[in-house]
Write an enzyme that holds these catalytic residues in place. Structure first.
Site, short mmCIF file in Angstrom:
data_model
loop_
_atom_site.label_atom_id
_atom_site.label_comp_id
_atom_site.label_asym_id
_atom_site.label_seq_id
_atom_site.Cartn_x
_atom_site.Cartn_y
_atom_site.Cartn_z
N PHE A 1 0.81 -1.21 0.00
CA PHE A 1 0.00 0.00 0.00
C PHE A 1 0.84 1.26 0.00
O PHE A 1 0.37 2.34 0.37
CB PHE A 1 -0.99 0.03 1.18
CG PHE A 1 -1.81 -1.22 1.29
CD1 PHE A 1 -2.80 -1.50 0.36
CD2 PHE A 1 -1.58 -2.13 2.29
CE1 PHE A 1 -3.53 -2.67 0.42
CE2 PHE A 1 -2.32 -3.30 2.38
CZ PHE A 1 -3.30 -3.57 1.44
N PRO B 1 -10.38 -7.92 -15.65
CA PRO B 1 -11.52 -7.54 -14.81
C PRO B 1 -11.52 -8.17 -13.42
O PRO B 1 -11.94 -7.54 -12.46
CB PRO B 1 -12.73 -8.02 -15.62
CG PRO B 1 -12.23 -8.72 -16.81
CD PRO B 1 -10.75 -8.52 -16.92
N GLN C 1 -8.84 -5.12 -6.84
CA GLN C 1 -8.35 -3.78 -6.48
C GLN C 1 -9.48 -2.91 -5.94
O GLN C 1 -9.35 -2.25 -4.91
CB GLN C 1 -7.76 -3.10 -7.71
CG GLN C 1 -6.39 -3.58 -8.07
CD GLN C 1 -5.40 -3.28 -6.97
OE1 GLN C 1 -5.03 -2.13 -6.75
NE2 GLN C 1 -4.99 -4.29 -6.24
N GLU D 1 -5.61 3.21 -7.07
CA GLU D 1 -5.79 4.17 -5.98
C GLU D 1 -7.11 4.92 -6.03
O GLU D 1 -7.70 5.22 -4.99
CB GLU D 1 -4.61 5.14 -5.96
CG GLU D 1 -3.34 4.39 -5.55
CD GLU D 1 -2.10 5.22 -5.66
OE1 GLU D 1 -1.67 5.71 -4.61
OE2 GLU D 1 -1.58 5.38 -6.77
#
Ligand code: FAD
Ligand code: SF4
Lengths: 727, 326
Positions: free
Chosen positions: A231, A621, A627, A694
């Site tokens: 992260f 996908p 994510q 993000e």
């Protein structure tokens, strides 16, 4: 025709390796003769070391050496503007002097034949300090000079605005808390250093180690094939990496150093705490006129860490007047670092909460208010958008989430003891790209090896790159092996900032395109090839077989082609170099949340969430979903749970463990769903990708906070939102 | 971790002998090993008692329930007798820790668990409980999770157990065996408020072994349940919790057992609430009135004032959940 790999919901190519425990993380590499190091952290946050008594530790059987500033060699610490070292200030020089700059700073390391002896030894080293009162509280500590931005005259415009709001939003420090602890194994072979490390940037760590030890980057090799989550915490080479290498050199043996969970809270960076003061002016119809952002964030006393907190305030909404001042506040703490959606996530909490406050004030639907302020160009500098499809995100999101069922009035929906609310927020994240390379090798069996020095901290880099390569080479996914995580591989930018797919993916695409073309050229020029004489442009490759597009029977395999030409391999070096941007490039998203708030007990439970994203092309996908869902889970944490607590009396982190630092558990994670707008952005990258790792996190916390407001009528401007705020 | 030796015993006599020599009992190890890693606990000998025959749940002669000290949290929670007669115990267990922990952790170990006060667990902080006389870092530090009831100027830490709150409410008896023989200790006397000796947490004598926790028989029908309020939905200690058991006959509350967790230095029995309930008919108004008595004598710290209101509301809520509003 074989199916396209790109766009298919492929399972991770390394999934089996990981779930069967065979994946090699930093501390797992078998290293002959390795010895173990344990760090001793300072127990004061500011002052000087006046004494170190290592006798008890050295008396333990198995303990080989205790290293501190008293006996450590001087290190070069050459300037290194790369490797994500902040521009302002100077990095911590480990064991070079007696100064203590933050609580938990490494002040000694114990090296022993077993990890147990090293840890026991570390607990016996007695360090005496001349301690001073530290300053660790963002509130009330003087700041550095601000970074500023202005357009129009925001202060003047504020005075004449029909509607004016003024708020202060506060966010707390968050730690990355990935599952895998940071760990380093260092080994010297003469003047050459090899390091197995948990890092998101083998090249960055390589350069930093070279600078610290005053050697050439070529003499340093950094290996990091698997990263157990990061992260952002792996975007710098932290002091423990230097310590491992230093200890290995001093002992002339390979050294393994694994930080404890507790040490991760002071041994690596974190998302800094913020105070975000926002003034906003609009007309009565909700057209924004001005915003004034006064932003304060923590940094360390020795480095000035800044992140992208300003962009959203300049370009997310249309308005003539903006003024921003972003001040970092130097504290007796270790230096922060990027954490998923750095800056953007914090800005989104302030701006998107404020928009919701304005919507309520004016009695306008929050989505409608955002539509009214949608810009037609990037007003920060007048550039056109490459793609910006936020309106579509709103429309689709509202429909799929059932936004029309939301009663506008706050506190109007109840389910027993629970008040129900819906909220939404926009999110925006810079599309970042940097030069990258990738080597492509096709062997005589017709299998490809693709390599780049990037990382896979969890998004599934190996899988997504394999998909890109397979399609470009005309191979099945199984015939492609993608490898990463070694500084001897072609260089790539840091695996952070959501730039890996766009940058490395484009280099992979380029290398594979070149190689396919090379093979085709070879075939059409080869008299013995069935393809001889065909126009290279008419030849395609499918499942490893080159053939004429309109006449699939006419062709041959890579294998046949290479064998006949006595070639053991074909090889290319793909590269990607972004052009000077002519467009404003961002990834966008709209997050919707439904929460239930126990109105008596102050408990917030997220019931369901939906994210709709404009992120360009989706390569994979299934990976995109992991994510997006992970980003939402992280957002639930930021909104409701995560909070690194500092005791300002002595600068200690109080909850430096995963029992006291709360992250969401399964029971906190409701029904989550992600939708991606179909499309691509060729300005952003040749493969049409904008980057999504993000933006999926940004906007989650304000969507939840806005839903809490809608449920309860209580506006909470401080994260995390806990019971005491709602009682 | 500091080095230690390890012995495994197979019978109670062996355990007591090892205990007499200063050995430290270890059952599931879920708490003790953690604290040893942090060097908060530094036993020189561990005595593994997990093979002792203390793993049964039985009905006592007087119709109560006896839960062996080595019964795992998961087993105790799922035991049909426990579920049927004292749902408050099952619920308290199942709302605690995680499935993995509940599969390892024992009932004896649970009521022996030490505080979660972060300063207690950080050997570099001042803590009277860990290091008598060193001071209490929590008093002027981060004390959001600390006690509002039963604290002293020496220590303000809460007892973290959930099931202990149910045991306190039900007035359980802890069965012990030691060098001087067998004895039973009322739960109210078993866990000790800090006073001037915060390092003493349980009324267990050196070398003593817990053999069981006994729940006395209560009049039937008995309705009971446990409410846990915590920041996270699962796998998190209570900010506040409430254990309630009610015996209602003829529309009137004849027996009431109420205790709260997360707010006291020990599980906090609420006799004033119980007294207010007995003899009354269940109603929303009664629950609210009784719950108002829950925080009597509470003294908040800098970061936990909210617990006073939360405690009252949690008790009220749980009275309503268990007692209904006939
Ligand atoms: C992450 C985490 C979360 C948790 N969450 C919760 C929660 O939400 N609610 C909750 O109630 N608990 C919770 N716990 C605590 C857990 O319930 C205790 O750790 C567990 O019950 C201890 O039991 P054990 O058998 O593992 O004890 P051990 O660790 O083996 O021993 C604990 C102590 O008890 C002593 N001991 C054990 N058995 C006996 C005996 N028969 N006689 C005398 N002394 C004995 C030991 O000497 C030691 O001092 C949590 C623990 C962890 C690690
Ligand atoms: S509250 Fe008790 S356990 Fe916590 S620091 Fe103070 S004395 Fe120690």
């Amino acid at each position: 025709m074989s199916r396209q790999a790109v766009g298919a919901p492929l399972s991770r190519v390394d999934g089996r390796l990981k779930v069967t425990g065979r994946a090699m993380y930093a501390a797992d590499h078998p290293t002959d003769g390795v010895v173990h190091a344990a760090v001793v952290g300072s127990t004061v946050a500011r002052g000087r070391i006046t004494g170190i008594d290592a006798r008890a530790a050295l008396a333990l059987s198995g303990v080989l050496k205790v290293i501190s500033h008293r006996n450590a060699p001087r290190l070069a610490y050459r300037p290194n503007p790369s490797s994500n070292n902040p521009e302002g200030g100077e990095r911590l020089h480990v064991f070079q002097d007696d100064k203590v700059l933050f609580h938990g700073q490494p002040v000694a390391v114990v090296v022993a034949t077993t990890p147990e002896a090293a840890q026991h030894g570390a607990s016996l080293v007695e360090v005496r300090y001349d301690a001073e009162k530290p300053s660790t509280d963002l509130t009330g500590t003087p700041a550095h000079a601000p970074v500023t931005y202005a357009r129009g005259d925001a202060d003047q415009a504020m005075r004449s605005a029909a509607v004016r709001l003024e708020m202060t939003y506060r966010t707390t420090r968050n730690h990355h808390n990935a599952l895998e602890p940071h760990a380093t194994i260092a080994r010297w072979d003469g003047d050459r250093l090899t390091v197995w490390d948990k890092t998101q940037w083998v090249v960055g760590t390589q350069k930093e180690l070279a600078a610290v030890f005053g050697i050439e980057p070529d003499a340093v090799r950094v290996i990091s094939p698997c990263v157990g989550g990061a992260f952002g915490s792996g975007l710098r080479a932290w002091p423990h990496v230097t310590i491992a290498a230093l200890a290995a050199r001093e002992l002339a043996r390979p050294v393994k150093l694994v930080l404890t969970r507790k040490q991760l809270y002071s041994g690596t960076g974190y998302r800094p705490a913020y105070e975000y003061h926002l003034r906003l002016g609009s007309d009565r119809r909700g057209r924004l006129i001005a915003m004034v952002h006064d932003i304060k964030a923590e940094t360390s006393s020795y480095e000035d860490f800044e992140e992208g907190v300003l962009a959203a305030g300049q370009m997310l909404y249309s308005m003539p007047h903006v003024r921003q001042a972003y001040r970092t506040v130097p504290l007796d703490v270790n230096t922060p670092l990027y954490m998923r959606g750095p800056g953007h996530a914090t800005a989104a909490f302030a701006i998107e909460s404020a928009l919701d406050e304005l919507a309520h004030e004016l009695d306008i639907d929050p989505i409608e208010l955002r539509r009214r302020n949608e810009p037609s160009e990037d007003e920060s500098d007048g550039t056109p958008f490459s793609t910006r499809r936020l309106r579509e995100c709103y429309t689709l999101g509202a429909r799929e989430f059932g936004w029309d069922r939301r009663a506008p009035e706050p506190r109007s929906t109840r389910d027993g003891d629970w008040l129900i609310g819906m909220g939404m927020a926009a999110g925006v994240h810079t599309t970042r790209r940097n030069p990258a390379q990738a080597r492509v090798l096709l062997d005589a069996r017709g299998s490809a090896l693709v390599e780049a020095a990037t990382s896979d901290m969890g998004p599934g880099t190996c899988t997504a790159m394999t998909q890109v390569a397979a399609d470009a080479l005309g191979l099945t996914v199984r015939a492609v092996d993608f490898r990463l995580g070694d500084s001897t591989m072609p260089p790539t930018p840091a695996h952070g900032g959501s730039q890996t797919m766009a940058s490395v993916g484009s280099a992979v695409q380029d290398g594979c395109d070149q190689l396919r073309r090379q093979a085709i050229e070879l075939a059409v020029a080869d008299e013995r090839s069935p393809l001889h004489g065909a126009d290279a442009g008419d030849v395609a490759v499918t499942d490893g077989r080159l053939h004429v597009k309109d006449d699939p029977a006419r062709g041959e395999t890579y294998q046949q082609l290479l064998a006949r030409n006595n070639r053991t391999r074909l090889e290319t070096l793909g590269s990607f170099t972004p052009e000077e941007p002519r467009f404003s490039m961002y990834a966008y998203g709209a997050t919707f949340a439904e929460v239930a708030v126990d109105h008596r007990l102050g408990l917030v439970r997220v019931r369901r969430m939906l994210g709709v994203y404009d992120v360009g092309r989706i390569i994979s996908p299934k990976l995109a979903d992991s994510q997006a869902l992970g980003g939402m889970v992280g957002g639930i944490g930021t909104a409701l749970l995560e909070h690194t607590v500092t005791d300002h009396r002595d600068g200690r982190i109080v909850n430096a463990n995963l029992a006291d630092y709360l992250v969401p558990v399964n029971a906190d994670v409701p029904d989550l769903r992600a939708i991606y707008l179909d499309g691509e952005d060729r300005e952003a990258s040749p493969i049409g990708v904008k980057g999504l790792g993000e933006v999926v996190h940004i906007g989650v916390a304000p969507a939840i906070a806005n839903a809490v407001f809608h449920a309860t009528g209580r506006r909470i401007r401080r994260l995390p939102i806990t019971a005491e705020a709602l009682l | 971790m500091h080095p230690f030796s390890y012995v495994k015993v197979s019978d109670i006599a062996g355990a007591l002998a090892a205990g007499r020599r200063g050995g430290r009992y270890i059952a599931g190890g879920t708490m003790l090993v953690d604290l040893m890693r942090e060097t908060v606990e530094r036993p020189s000998t561990l005595v593994d008692i997990s093979a002792l025959p203390l793993r049964d749940v039985t009905v006592t002669a007087r119709g109560g329930l006896r839960i062996g000290a080595l019964v795992r949290m998961a087993e105790a929670a799922a035991h049909p007798k426990v579920r049927a007669t004292y749902p408050v115990i099952s619920q308290a267990l199942e709302l605690g820790a995680s499935p993995q922990l509940r599969n390892m952790a024992t009932i004896g170990g649970n009521i022996m668990q030490r505080t979660r006060c972060a300063y207690f667990r950080d050997v570099t902080a001042a803590c009277n409980k860990r290091d008598p006389g060193s001071g209490c870092a929590a008093l002027g530090g981060f004390n959001r999770t600390h006690a509002i009831l039963g604290a002293s100027d020496q220590c303000v830490a809460t007892h973290p157990s959930d099931v202990a709150v149910a045991f306190a409410a039900l007035e359980a008896i802890v069965r012990l065996v030691g060098p001087d023989g067998r004895r039973g200790v009322a739960f109210a006397d078993f866990l000790l408020p800090p006073g001037s000796t915060p390092e003493r947490e349980q009324a267990v004598r050196p070398g003593e072994l817990i053999t069981a926790v006994e729940i006395p028989a209560l009049p039937r029908p008995l309705r009971s349940g446990y409410l846990k309020v915590s920041d996270r939905r699962s796998y998190e200690f209570a900010l506040t919790s409430a254990a309630v058991a009610l015996h209602v006959r003829g529309g009137v509350i004849r027996e009431a057992k109420v205790a709260a967790g997360g707010v006291g230095t020990v599980p906090w029995k609420l006799p004033a609430v119980e007294r207010r309930l007995i003899g009354e008919r269940p109603s929303e108004a009664l629950w609210a009135e009784a719950a108002r008595l829950a925080a009597e004598g509470a003294r908040p710290l800098a970061h936990n004032k909210f617990k006073i209101e939360l405690l009252k509301r949690a008790v009220e809520r749980q009275l309503r959940i268990v007692g209904g509003t006939a």
